[in-house]
Motif scaffolding. Sequence first.
Motif, PDB file in Angstrom:
ATOM      1  N   UNK A 175      25.698 106.702  -2.277  1.00 28.38           N
ATOM      2  CA  UNK A 175      24.913 107.929  -2.302  1.00 28.38           C
ATOM      3  C   UNK A 175      24.846 108.551  -0.924  1.00 28.38           C
ATOM      4  N   UNK A 176      25.123 109.850  -0.867  1.00 26.79           N
ATOM      5  CA  UNK A 176      24.991 110.616   0.366  1.00 26.79           C
ATOM      6  C   UNK A 176      23.766 111.513   0.242  1.00 26.79           C
ATOM      7  N   UNK A 177      22.940 111.511   1.271  1.00 25.12           N
ATOM      8  CA  UNK A 177      21.735 112.327   1.307  1.00 25.12           C
ATOM      9  C   UNK A 177      22.053 113.586   2.102  1.00 25.12           C
ATOM     10  N   UNK A 178      21.771 114.734   1.510  1.00 26.84           N
ATOM     11  CA  UNK A 178      22.013 116.014   2.182  1.00 26.84           C
ATOM     12  C   UNK A 178      20.775 116.387   2.997  1.00 26.84           C
ATOM     13  N   UNK A 179      20.711 115.845   4.197  1.00 24.46           N
ATOM     14  CA  UNK A 179      19.557 116.093   5.063  1.00 24.46           C
ATOM     15  C   UNK A 179      19.930 115.695   6.484  1.00 24.46           C
ATOM     16  N   UNK A 180      19.057 116.021   7.414  1.00 22.40           N
ATOM     17  CA  UNK A 180      19.258 115.600   8.799  1.00 22.40           C
ATOM     18  C   UNK A 180      18.724 114.188   8.981  1.00 22.40           C
ATOM     19  N   UNK A 181      19.179 113.530  10.012  1.00 19.67           N
ATOM     20  CA  UNK A 181      18.688 112.178  10.292  1.00 19.67           C
ATOM     21  C   UNK A 181      17.189 112.190  10.567  1.00 19.67           C
ATOM     22  N   UNK A 182      16.691 113.219  11.253  1.00 21.08           N
ATOM     23  CA  UNK A 182      15.253 113.282  11.550  1.00 21.08           C
ATOM     24  C   UNK A 182      14.422 113.445  10.285  1.00 21.08           C
ATOM     25  N   UNK A 183      14.908 114.218   9.334  1.00 22.94           N
ATOM     26  CA  UNK A 183      14.186 114.403   8.074  1.00 22.94           C
ATOM     27  C   UNK A 183      14.100 113.084   7.315  1.00 22.94           C
ATOM     28  N   UNK A 184      15.201 112.346   7.285  1.00 22.31           N
ATOM     29  CA  UNK A 184      15.216 111.065   6.583  1.00 22.31           C
ATOM     30  C   UNK A 184      14.361 110.036   7.331  1.00 22.31           C
ATOM     31  N   UNK A 185      14.456 110.046   8.655  1.00 21.63           N
ATOM     32  CA  UNK A 185      13.667 109.127   9.470  1.00 21.63           C
ATOM     33  C   UNK A 185      12.165 109.348   9.241  1.00 21.63           C
ATOM     34  N   UNK A 186      11.757 110.581   8.969  1.00 22.91           N
ATOM     35  CA  UNK A 186      10.338 110.873   8.775  1.00 22.91           C
ATOM     36  C   UNK A 186       9.766 110.184   7.536  1.00 22.91           C
ATOM     37  N   UNK A 187      10.615 109.774   6.599  1.00 27.34           N
ATOM     38  CA  UNK A 187      10.152 109.014   5.428  1.00 27.34           C
ATOM     39  C   UNK A 187       9.507 107.710   5.889  1.00 27.34           C
ATOM     40  N   UNK A 188      10.055 107.118   6.929  1.00 22.18           N
ATOM     41  CA  UNK A 188       9.533 105.857   7.455  1.00 22.18           C
ATOM     42  C   UNK A 188       8.222 106.061   8.216  1.00 22.18           C
ATOM     43  N   UNK A 189       7.925 107.286   8.571  1.00 19.32           N
ATOM     44  CA  UNK A 189       6.741 107.555   9.373  1.00 19.32           C
ATOM     45  C   UNK A 189       5.626 108.170   8.535  1.00 19.32           C
TER      46      UNK A 189
ATOM     47  N   UNK B 225      24.939 112.888   5.083  1.00 20.98           N
ATOM     48  CA  UNK B 225      25.951 113.944   5.232  1.00 20.98           C
ATOM     49  C   UNK B 225      25.311 115.232   4.742  1.00 20.98           C
ATOM     50  N   UNK B 226      24.796 116.020   5.672  1.00 19.16           N
ATOM     51  CA  UNK B 226      24.046 117.227   5.342  1.00 19.16           C
ATOM     52  C   UNK B 226      24.789 118.225   4.491  1.00 19.16           C
ATOM     53  N   UNK B 227      26.102 118.341   4.691  1.00 19.54           N
ATOM     54  CA  UNK B 227      26.882 119.325   3.943  1.00 19.54           C
ATOM     55  C   UNK B 227      27.837 118.666   2.941  1.00 19.54           C
ATOM     56  N   UNK B 228      27.457 117.524   2.428  1.00 18.26           N
ATOM     57  CA  UNK B 228      28.296 116.789   1.474  1.00 18.26           C
ATOM     58  C   UNK B 228      28.485 117.588   0.193  1.00 18.26           C
ATOM     59  N   UNK B 229      29.694 117.500  -0.375  1.00 19.65           N
ATOM     60  CA  UNK B 229      29.959 118.118  -1.674  1.00 19.65           C
ATOM     61  C   UNK B 229      30.494 117.062  -2.633  1.00 19.65           C
ATOM     62  N   UNK B 230      30.385 117.334  -3.905  1.00 19.26           N
ATOM     63  CA  UNK B 230      30.827 116.379  -4.927  1.00 19.26           C
ATOM     64  C   UNK B 230      32.333 116.151  -4.892  1.00 19.26           C
ATOM     65  N   UNK B 231      33.082 117.076  -4.315  1.00 24.69           N
ATOM     66  CA  UNK B 231      34.536 116.943  -4.277  1.00 24.69           C
ATOM     67  C   UNK B 231      35.037 116.149  -3.071  1.00 24.69           C
ATOM     68  N   UNK B 232      34.132 115.746  -2.176  1.00 26.30           N
ATOM     69  CA  UNK B 232      34.561 115.062  -0.966  1.00 26.30           C
ATOM     70  C   UNK B 232      34.243 113.571  -0.955  1.00 26.30           C
ATOM     71  N   UNK B 233      33.871 113.009  -2.088  1.00 25.10           N
ATOM     72  CA  UNK B 233      33.546 111.575  -2.125  1.00 25.10           C
ATOM     73  C   UNK B 233      34.692 110.718  -1.608  1.00 25.10           C
ATOM     74  N   UNK B 234      35.899 110.934  -2.135  1.00 29.24           N
ATOM     75  CA  UNK B 234      37.043 110.099  -1.731  1.00 29.24           C
ATOM     76  C   UNK B 234      37.273 110.164  -0.231  1.00 29.24           C
ATOM     77  N   UNK B 235      37.343 111.362   0.324  1.00 27.61           N
ATOM     78  CA  UNK B 235      37.672 111.509   1.744  1.00 27.61           C
ATOM     79  C   UNK B 235      36.558 110.978   2.649  1.00 27.61           C
ATOM     80  N   UNK B 236      35.308 111.207   2.303  1.00 22.32           N
ATOM     81  CA  UNK B 236      34.202 110.722   3.139  1.00 22.32           C
ATOM     82  C   UNK B 236      34.115 109.199   3.119  1.00 22.32           C
ATOM     83  N   UNK B 237      34.221 108.610   1.946  1.00 23.01           N
ATOM     84  CA  UNK B 237      34.127 107.153   1.839  1.00 23.01           C
ATOM     85  C   UNK B 237      35.295 106.487   2.571  1.00 23.01           C
TER      86      UNK B 237
END
Length: 139
Positions: free
Chosen positions: A60-74, A30-42
């Motif tokens: 845990x929510x990672x504030x990044x794009x899917x491509x950025x996270x996918x690059x960890x695997x590459x 969730x790129x734009x996740x905030x600490x106040x939105x845990x309940x609603x997002x979950x």
Amino acid sequence: MKILLILSMLLATVLCVNEGYRKFINQHVKGDMSTTRCNSEILSRSISKTNSNECKETNTFIRATTNTIKSICERAGEPYGDLTKSLQPFSIVVCTLRNQGARHPRCEYRGQDRTRRIAIRCEGGLPVHFDRDIVYFEN
């Protein structure tokens, strides 16, 4: 006949990895996740303990794009046991259950901002499991 069997096994593996990747994205990106939105997002993403309606202790929510996270695997990760650890830190929001023993939809979470390297499991070049965040120290 052998070729057909091999192709069907390969297709089953690909579908399984894609399902794991979709679940990973739903639960942890969730790129734009905030600490106040845990309940609603979950709640909106129907995140719970595996195969139950019990509230998940931590998500845990990672504030990044899917491509950025996918690059960890590459190219942007390194081996970490049977996992892959990001080379760079990520901004994350850790949502921790406040009302122990609760069940959906009554889960209440407290969010906390962190900047950490992350350890994920990769399959077929895709992230399929978030394992943990790792405290890092710059040199």
